[in-house]
Design a protein around this motif. Structure first.
Motif, PDB file in Angstrom:
ATOM      1  N   SER A  29      14.365   2.540  -3.831  1.00  0.00           N
ATOM      2  CA  SER A  29      13.708   2.262  -2.555  1.00  0.00           C
ATOM      3  C   SER A  29      12.190   2.311  -2.682  1.00  0.00           C
ATOM      4  O   SER A  29      11.488   1.507  -2.063  1.00  0.00           O
ATOM      5  N   TYR A  33       9.630  -0.739  -1.948  1.00  0.00           N
ATOM      6  CA  TYR A  33       8.480  -0.494  -1.060  1.00  0.00           C
ATOM      7  C   TYR A  33       7.173  -0.906  -1.745  1.00  0.00           C
ATOM      8  O   TYR A  33       6.319  -1.542  -1.146  1.00  0.00           O
ATOM      9  N   LYS A  37       4.042  -4.334  -0.905  1.00  0.00           N
ATOM     10  CA  LYS A  37       2.658  -4.076  -0.530  1.00  0.00           C
ATOM     11  C   LYS A  37       1.773  -5.251  -0.920  1.00  0.00           C
ATOM     12  O   LYS A  37       2.113  -6.037  -1.792  1.00  0.00           O
TER      13      LYS A  37
END
Length: 83
Positions: A29, A33, A37
């Motif tokens: 995860s 993530y 970005k």
């Protein structure tokens, strides 16, 4: 012999399996993530200057404490002169 059959035979391995599953899920995860970005780029040819599209009002760190963005005058002059 499957994983679940082994865990049912050796019950002392169940906490280890749970901890490893949670750790792998957390790592996966965080990787997803990080890829979402704006400071991570995959296509360098399509956007040679990706730092120009980063919104300064959006924090780029995982945790940001008391960050305030102010433009640097010298940088704005150089940017204006090169465009």
């Amino acid at each position: 012999m499957g994983v679940f059959q082994t865990l049912m035979k050796k019950k002392e391995l169940i906490p280890l399996a749970v901890i490893m599953t949670v750790a792998a899920g957390g790592a996966l995860s965080f990787a997803v993530y990080s890829l979402r970005k704006t400071d991570v780029i995959f296509d360098r040819k399509g956007n040679p200057e990706p730092w120009e599209t980063v919104d300064p009002s959006v924090p780029q760190k995982l945790i940001t404490i008391n960050q305030q963005w102010k433009p640097i005058e010298e940088l704005q002059k150089v940017r204006g002169a090169t465009k």
